[in-house]
Scaffold this active site. Structure first.
Site, short mmCIF file in Angstrom:
data_model
loop_
_atom_site.label_atom_id
_atom_site.label_comp_id
_atom_site.label_asym_id
_atom_site.label_seq_id
_atom_site.Cartn_x
_atom_site.Cartn_y
_atom_site.Cartn_z
N PRO A 1 47.81 81.09 8.29
CG PRO A 1 49.08 80.35 9.05
CD PRO A 1 47.69 80.68 8.93
CG ASP B 1 45.66 77.82 12.05
OD1 ASP B 1 47.46 77.87 11.02
OD2 ASP B 1 45.14 78.17 12.15
CG HIS B 2 51.98 75.64 7.47
ND1 HIS B 2 52.82 74.58 8.90
CD2 HIS B 2 53.20 75.99 6.92
CE1 HIS B 2 54.01 73.68 7.88
NE2 HIS B 2 53.89 74.95 6.34
NE ARG B 3 47.28 80.73 13.67
CZ ARG B 3 46.30 80.63 13.77
NH1 ARG B 3 46.56 81.64 14.01
NH2 ARG B 3 45.43 80.28 13.16
#
Ligand code: CAO
Length: 508
Positions: A303, A479-481
């Site tokens: 994401p 990486d939005h995680r």
């Protein structure tokens, strides 16, 4: 022509005793050719195929899968035409006109049609295997095609000196073959019937994920390769965990069904472009194909968020211009990329979670205590990312020199796999080309990537008036995680300051 019944007995099994039947390859009633494999046996150390000794219709099996057999055992009955039998009889009683002479020769790669430095992607035989002329030994992959390397002589593979991943060229020695040679005095060819049993060949062994061994024959492995199936993911149903062709078929069928149910990604529609005008096709080289697969995976699975920023590099550029010539005289280039990488090191130290990778299960962050930076490099063959190691320990000059060395290696196609591994974060600079801002795709397993675009003079509000300043566009994808939006913004603000501060470096 009279039909005759004849039994099929096992030939000499090369000393193996009490071997087990693990596959029956033809059904009762089937017509078999002489030499066609009809059974697969498995001994303590190896598997072997039993060929039909003559052509005919296999009328009855006297054995079944799981039975234990020995040389000379009757395994089946077949019916043959009297004429066929007559021929075989003559062959049987013909005096041996050929004497097997052990003679070892080097197996060398033939002309590869002009291809150089091709990779070995499959080794189809092992030491001890008996091969026939034209039997495929290796599969090679060049830029444009895969090709099989056939045996030129019949014989036994004594040794192989190549493995999967090796890079080879025409004329390279790949192994040694002991060939059975006709003695010089022999005037006639060898008898056609009763061929020697193939020597015991070690089974192909692969290591599946769970650590257990799996066994698959050459034809199964070839089929798996053609379908791109990882054999370690296939459930084996054969005796002793052997992977059968049916297992592979069931696996592929299940995958197709899953995709039909919509669990897989939809594929692109096939379009007939010739309906709209003339077209021509250009094959994608290996680098481009791999990059395409890698980027698609990263774009789909990560994401992404991209944060943009402008940074005022007016003073930095002035300083760079002062020192540029001196660097050039010493064989390095003081480009903006050098300062970008140095500022990145400072920001990674301040934000260790950007210098990390997410574990595949997604439950752990692996934080790195070293700083290796990759930079995207545009080459005639496509995009590659060389990695500069331990950047935090390099002087400005050392870093500038390494960028030159790695870029040249990249453009000459001389980067090794190690040169491209281990990166903590990547910089992609299109500043030398142009364009304002672009959204880079994270170079997994890294968690962030910094894109640098072309700096331009812009009106910038300083004090009480607009002044012309050189502004550098930056884009940070992450990486939005792993990284929250607030940390993404903090990082780029920190980075911008660190970059500006590079202007105050006094000793270069
Ligand atoms: N703003 C304005 N001008 C810039 C600039 C920037 N950000 N960066 C470079 N330039 C100009 C400069 O005039 C520079 O020359 P000088 O340094 O002598 O003044 C000139 O462009 C050439 O720079 P360069 O691109 O050769 O050198 P670099 O160190 O900046 O970059 C490299 C090296 C290897 C990163 C670059 O050549 C390259 O391959 N870039 C492409 C990367 C790429 O393809 N990214 C896309 C990946 S995602 O699909």
């Amino acid at each position: 022509m009279q039909e005759m019944k004849q039994t099929i007995t096992l030939p000499d099994l090369g000393g193996a005793t009490d071997v087990q039947i693990i596959e029956i390859l033809v059904q009762e009633g089937a017509h078999v050719q002489a030499e066609q494999p009809i059974l697969v046996l498995e001994g303590d150390k190896a598997t072997m195929e039993v060929p039909a000794p003559f052509a005919g219709v296999l009328t009855q099996w006297h054995v079944q899968v799981g039975d234990t057999v020995n040389s000379g055992d009757t395994v089946a009955t077949a019916s043959t035409q009297a004429e066929e039998k007559e021929t075989e009889k003559q062959d049987d009683i013909a005096p041996p006109t050929v004497e097997a002479v052990a003679h070892e020769v080097a197996i060398e790669l033939p002309d590869l049609g002009g291809a150089h430095d091709v990779a070995v992607i499959e080794v189809l035989v092992a030491s001890g295997d008996v091969v026939t002329p034209d039997q495929a030994l290796l599969v090679l992959e060049g830029d444009k095609a895969t090709m099989e390397v056939p045996a030129t002589d019949a014989g036994t593979i004594v040794s192989l000196c190549v493995k999967v991943g090796d890079v080879v060229n025409a004329g390279d020695r790949i192994g040694t073959l002991r060939k059975a040679q006709a003695a010089a005095a022999s005037p006639t060819p060898p008898p056609a019937s009763k061929p020697p049993m193939p020597e015991v060949a070690p089974p192909e062994v692969a290591q599946p994920n769970n650590g257990a061994l799996l066994y698959a024959g050459p034809s199964v492995r070839r089929l798996a390769f053609e379908f791109g199936v990882d054999l370690t993911q296939v459930r084996a149903s054969g005796p002793k965990g052997r992977l059968l062709k049916e297992d592979l078929q069931a696996h592929v069928k299940a995958r197709l069904q899953t995709s039909a149910q919509g669990a897989a990604l939809p594929s692109m529609p096939e379009v007939d472009f010739s309906a709209f005008g003339t077209t021509h096709c250009e094959p994608l080289n290996k680098i481009k194909q791999k990059t395409a697969a890698f980027l698609s995976r990263n774009a789909m699975l990560i994401p992404h968020v991209t944060q943009h920023e402008y940074v005022d590099i007016t003073d930095l550029e002035t300083m760079r211009q002062i020192h540029k010539k001196g660097f050039q005289e010493r064989g390095a280039r003081l480009t903006m990329l050098v300062f970008v990488i140095r500022a990145l090191v400072e920001s990674l130290k301040a934000f260790p979670h950007f210098n990390a990778s997410l574990s595949p299960c997604g439950t752990t962050l692996i934080v790195k205590e070293y700083i290796h930076i990759g930079f995207a490099c545009d080459t005639p063959d496509g995009l590659v990312v060389p990695v500069i190691r331990n950047v935090e320990n390099l002087s400005v000059f050392e870093l500038a020199s390494q960028i030159v060395v790695m870029s040249e290696k990249a453009r000459n196609g001389a980067l090794t796999l190690t040169d491209m591994q281990g990166g903590c974060m990547t910089v992609s600079s299109l500043g030398g080309i142009g364009g304002h801002f672009f959204t880079p795709i994270v170079n997994a397993p890294e968690v962030a990537i910094l894109a640098v675009s072309k700096a331009t003079i812009q009106p910038h509000f300083v004090g009480e008036a607009f002044t012309p300043r050189l502004m550098l566009p930056l884009s940070l994808s992450y990486d939005h995680r792993v990284i929250d939006g607030a940390d993404g913004a903090r990082f780029i603000v920190h980075f911008s300051e660190a970059l500006k501060n590079q202007a105050t470096l006094c000793c270069l």
